[in-house]
Design an enzyme around this catalytic site. Structure first.
Site, PDB file in Angstrom:
ATOM      1  N   ASP A 146       0.844  -1.201   0.000  1.00 59.47           N
ATOM      2  CA  ASP A 146       0.000   0.000   0.000  1.00 59.47           C
ATOM      3  C   ASP A 146       0.880   1.253   0.000  1.00 59.47           C
ATOM      4  OD1 ASP A 146      -2.419   1.354  -0.107  1.00 59.47           O
ATOM      5  OD2 ASP A 146      -2.739   1.296   2.063  1.00 59.47           O
ATOM      6  N   LYS A 165       1.976   4.593  -0.995  1.00 64.80           N
ATOM      7  CA  LYS A 165       1.365   5.772  -1.601  1.00 64.80           C
ATOM      8  C   LYS A 165       1.756   6.984  -0.768  1.00 64.80           C
ATOM      9  CE  LYS A 165      -3.047   4.864   0.743  1.00 64.80           C
ATOM     10  NZ  LYS A 165      -4.441   4.492   0.548  1.00 64.80           N
ATOM     11  N   ASN A 204       0.672   7.299   2.890  1.00 66.11           N
ATOM     12  CA  ASN A 204       1.318   6.427   3.876  1.00 66.11           C
ATOM     13  C   ASN A 204       2.790   6.748   4.059  1.00 66.11           C
ATOM     14  OD1 ASN A 204      -1.057   5.089   4.370  1.00 66.11           O
ATOM     15  ND2 ASN A 204      -0.655   3.483   2.879  1.00 66.11           N
TER      16      ASN A 204
END
Length: 189
Positions: A133, A135, A138
């Site tokens: 995840d 991105k 984050n």
């Protein structure tokens, strides 16, 4: 929820954001005054969505990947209806917000942050962890905006988890639709 004392140890001060699993709060430890972030996860939501293993994986991964450029998991606490992940507080916000507000990064800073991200992902992979995840949301920045901390291992995986077919490749699509590669066929349009 803000202003509540959690298990006599922490004061939940400010809601930072709502996430799929729950809510993230800026908090402080009562005994030391140290600022921390607390992720409150609703147990009923986890059970309804059959995400027990995913939450357990996030906790396991965060305990496994100790690195200067990864948000540190300090402790895990539970109450009847919630799980609380007490984590290091990173005061500079996320990279998405910074770029949205200020525009593109200065080249030297962008290069430095990208190198930190590559080193951090390499460290995770050396421990058998796949974040899944990555991105801007984050990727958190320290209070000076000069160093990053990778956060949110909720979609990560470890070797041997049941989402592999035996060849070591992860096949289960996950993440935010805006970031999924359309050519893989998981997203129409």
């Amino acid at each position: 929820m803000e202003g509540n004392v959690l298990l006599g140890k922490y004061v939940l001060e400010k809601l930072l954001r709502k996430e799929y699993f729950g809510k993230l709060y800026k908090s402080s430890e009562i005994s030391s005054g140290k600022t921390v972030a607390i992720k409150k996860i609703n147990k009923d939501h986890v059970k309804e969505q059959k995400l027990d293993e995913q939450v357990q994986t996030e906790i396991t991964v965060m305990s496994l990947v100790k690195h200067t450029d990864i948000v540190e998991l300090i402790e895990v606490m539970t109450k009847e209806s919630s799980i609380y992940l007490v984590m290091e507080y990173v005061g500079g916000g996320d990279l998405f917000t910074k770029v949205s507000k200020e525009g593109k990064l200065e080249e030297n800073l962008a290069r430095k942050l990208f190198q930190q991200l590559l080193t951090t992902v390499d460290f995770c992979h050396s421990r058998g962890v796949c974040h899944r995840d990555l991105k801007l949301e984050n990727t958190l920045l320290d209070s000076d905006g000069q160093n990053l901390k990778l956060a949110d291992f909720g979609l990560s995986t470890l070797p041997g988890r049941r989402n592999k077919r035996g060849d070591g490749v992860l096949y289960h699509p996950c993440g935010y639709l805006a970031y999924i590669v359309r050519e893989l066929g998981w997203v129409k349009g």
